[in-house]
Design a protein around this motif. Sequence first.
Motif, mmCIF file in Angstrom:
data_model
loop_
_atom_site.group_PDB
_atom_site.id
_atom_site.type_symbol
_atom_site.label_atom_id
_atom_site.label_comp_id
_atom_site.label_asym_id
_atom_site.label_seq_id
_atom_site.Cartn_x
_atom_site.Cartn_y
_atom_site.Cartn_z
ATOM 1 N N VAL A 1 -6.827 3.193 -11.324
ATOM 2 C CA VAL A 1 -5.740 2.520 -12.034
ATOM 3 C C VAL A 1 -4.986 3.574 -12.829
ATOM 4 O O VAL A 1 -5.582 4.284 -13.635
ATOM 5 C CB VAL A 1 -6.286 1.427 -12.973
ATOM 6 N N VAL A 2 -3.675 3.680 -12.615
ATOM 7 C CA VAL A 2 -2.879 4.667 -13.355
ATOM 8 C C VAL A 2 -1.902 4.017 -14.329
ATOM 9 O O VAL A 2 -1.415 4.675 -15.243
ATOM 10 C CB VAL A 2 -2.133 5.644 -12.413
ATOM 11 N N ARG B 1 0.034 -0.228 -11.414
ATOM 12 C CA ARG B 1 0.127 0.826 -10.406
ATOM 13 C C ARG B 1 -1.267 1.399 -10.188
ATOM 14 O O ARG B 1 -1.932 1.814 -11.136
ATOM 15 C CB ARG B 1 1.078 1.920 -10.872
ATOM 16 N N ILE B 2 -1.717 1.367 -8.933
ATOM 17 C CA ILE B 2 -2.991 1.964 -8.562
ATOM 18 C C ILE B 2 -2.715 3.052 -7.529
ATOM 19 O O ILE B 2 -1.666 3.043 -6.876
ATOM 20 C CB ILE B 2 -3.994 0.929 -7.991
ATOM 21 N N VAL B 3 -3.646 3.982 -7.391
ATOM 22 C CA VAL B 3 -3.545 5.006 -6.357
ATOM 23 C C VAL B 3 -4.835 5.010 -5.554
ATOM 24 O O VAL B 3 -5.903 4.647 -6.067
ATOM 25 C CB VAL B 3 -3.266 6.411 -6.940
ATOM 26 N N GLY C 1 -5.039 8.327 12.289
ATOM 27 C CA GLY C 1 -4.815 9.266 11.211
ATOM 28 C C GLY C 1 -3.869 8.742 10.143
ATOM 29 O O GLY C 1 -3.389 9.499 9.304
ATOM 30 N N THR C 2 -3.591 7.441 10.176
ATOM 31 C CA THR C 2 -2.740 6.817 9.165
ATOM 32 C C THR C 2 -3.549 5.756 8.425
ATOM 33 O O THR C 2 -4.694 5.475 8.775
ATOM 34 C CB THR C 2 -1.482 6.177 9.799
ATOM 35 N N GLY C 3 -2.932 5.166 7.417
ATOM 36 C CA GLY C 3 -3.630 4.172 6.608
ATOM 37 C C GLY C 3 -4.046 2.952 7.412
ATOM 38 O O GLY C 3 -3.238 2.378 8.145
ATOM 39 N N PHE C 4 -5.300 2.570 7.283
ATOM 40 C CA PHE C 4 -5.834 1.377 7.937
ATOM 41 C C PHE C 4 -5.174 0.143 7.328
ATOM 42 O O PHE C 4 -5.111 -0.007 6.099
ATOM 43 C CB PHE C 4 -7.355 1.350 7.752
ATOM 44 N N GLY C 5 -4.660 -0.744 8.160
ATOM 45 C CA GLY C 5 -3.961 -1.935 7.685
ATOM 46 C C GLY C 5 -4.784 -2.766 6.725
ATOM 47 O O GLY C 5 -4.263 -3.286 5.737
ATOM 48 N N GLY C 6 -6.078 -2.883 6.969
ATOM 49 C CA GLY C 6 -6.942 -3.652 6.073
ATOM 50 C C GLY C 6 -7.044 -3.020 4.695
ATOM 51 O O GLY C 6 -7.080 -3.708 3.680
ATOM 52 N N SER C 7 -7.077 -1.698 4.650
ATOM 53 C CA SER C 7 -7.115 -0.995 3.360
ATOM 54 C C SER C 7 -5.798 -1.154 2.616
ATOM 55 O O SER C 7 -5.782 -1.333 1.397
ATOM 56 C CB SER C 7 -7.402 0.489 3.573
ATOM 57 N N LEU C 8 -4.685 -1.092 3.334
ATOM 58 C CA LEU C 8 -3.380 -1.255 2.692
ATOM 59 C C LEU C 8 -3.240 -2.665 2.136
ATOM 60 O O LEU C 8 -2.759 -2.858 1.008
ATOM 61 C CB LEU C 8 -2.252 -0.941 3.678
ATOM 62 N N TYR C 9 -3.667 -3.652 2.918
ATOM 63 C CA TYR C 9 -3.641 -5.037 2.456
ATOM 64 C C TYR C 9 -4.520 -5.180 1.211
ATOM 65 O O TYR C 9 -4.115 -5.782 0.210
ATOM 66 C CB TYR C 9 -4.123 -5.975 3.565
ATOM 67 N N SER C 10 -5.716 -4.605 1.270
ATOM 68 C CA SER C 10 -6.635 -4.687 0.131
ATOM 69 C C SER C 10 -6.046 -4.036 -1.109
ATOM 70 O O SER C 10 -6.153 -4.586 -2.213
ATOM 71 C CB SER C 10 -7.976 -4.024 0.483
ATOM 72 N N ALA C 11 -5.419 -2.877 -0.963
ATOM 73 C CA ALA C 11 -4.813 -2.196 -2.112
ATOM 74 C C ALA C 11 -3.700 -3.051 -2.722
ATOM 75 O O ALA C 11 -3.566 -3.129 -3.947
ATOM 76 C CB ALA C 11 -4.267 -0.831 -1.699
ATOM 77 N N ALA C 12 -2.919 -3.711 -1.892
ATOM 78 C CA ALA C 12 -1.858 -4.585 -2.406
ATOM 79 C C ALA C 12 -2.455 -5.775 -3.145
ATOM 80 O O ALA C 12 -2.007 -6.124 -4.245
ATOM 81 C CB ALA C 12 -0.961 -5.052 -1.256
ATOM 82 N N VAL C 13 -3.480 -6.391 -2.573
ATOM 83 C CA VAL C 13 -4.150 -7.521 -3.226
ATOM 84 C C VAL C 13 -4.780 -7.072 -4.545
ATOM 85 O O VAL C 13 -4.670 -7.762 -5.567
ATOM 86 C CB VAL C 13 -5.203 -8.155 -2.297
ATOM 87 N N LEU C 14 -5.428 -5.911 -4.540
ATOM 88 C CA LEU C 14 -6.062 -5.402 -5.761
ATOM 89 C C LEU C 14 -5.040 -5.165 -6.866
ATOM 90 O O LEU C 14 -5.297 -5.465 -8.032
ATOM 91 C CB LEU C 14 -6.827 -4.109 -5.466
ATOM 92 N N SER C 15 -3.873 -4.642 -6.511
ATOM 93 C CA SER C 15 -2.857 -4.415 -7.545
ATOM 94 C C SER C 15 -2.360 -5.741 -8.110
ATOM 95 O O SER C 15 -2.149 -5.858 -9.315
ATOM 96 C CB SER C 15 -1.713 -3.533 -7.023
ATOM 97 N N CYS C 16 -2.205 -6.753 -7.271
ATOM 98 C CA CYS C 16 -1.804 -8.082 -7.758
ATOM 99 C C CYS C 16 -2.907 -8.681 -8.632
ATOM 100 O O CYS C 16 -2.619 -9.268 -9.685
ATOM 101 C CB CYS C 16 -1.510 -9.012 -6.591
ATOM 102 N N TRP C 17 -4.138 -8.563 -8.201
ATOM 103 C CA TRP C 17 -5.285 -9.084 -8.952
ATOM 104 C C TRP C 17 -5.318 -8.460 -10.342
ATOM 105 O O TRP C 17 -5.497 -9.154 -11.344
ATOM 106 C CB TRP C 17 -6.565 -8.787 -8.168
ATOM 107 N N LEU C 18 -5.100 -7.143 -10.397
ATOM 108 C CA LEU C 18 -5.073 -6.450 -11.691
ATOM 109 C C LEU C 18 -3.895 -6.905 -12.551
ATOM 110 O O LEU C 18 -4.023 -7.011 -13.771
ATOM 111 C CB LEU C 18 -5.010 -4.941 -11.492
#
Length: 158
Positions: free
Chosen positions: A25-26, A34-36, A47-64
């Motif tokens: 959390v930044v 804003r999270i990183v 070699g790119t971001g896994f869709g599930g991880s990107l979805y999770s990061a978006a959900v986590l930022s909303c949750w926060l």
Amino acid sequence: MTAFAALEKLLHQEIPLSREMGVSVVAASADGVRIVAPLTPNINYSGTGFGGSLYSAAVLSCWLLVQATIKSAELELDMLVIQSGSMEYLHPVDSDFEGQASWSSDEARARFLSGLRRRRLFRTEVSAQIICKDIVCAQLAGRFVAQLRTSPYEVQRG
């Protein structure tokens, strides 16, 4: 412990996947979060971001964001979950990335808090973006459900 560190600790305790993803959390307030996250633990076979991880990061930022909003209002949560979400993937993520969440307006945040105080269980819409190299790579529209903790002094009717 800083407010960011406390929220990050809560995030890692409540949602252990966030620790495995390397989420930090930044910035966090009732106005925005804003999270990183590093690419390495969130990479796919291309070699790119896994869709599930990107979805999770978006959900986590909303949750926060919802957590920070409730804490700033001095309310105590019993439950906060995502009810539904829709993610649009716009560009590949090829390096470390950010998740940024914000309320659509001050009115939306005020409506959420008012409804939550009145009903103790309330739904709200929150959005987030995944950003990599200053480019919006994905967008989430999510519906979250929050429930306030019931005071032990309230009479239970049944």
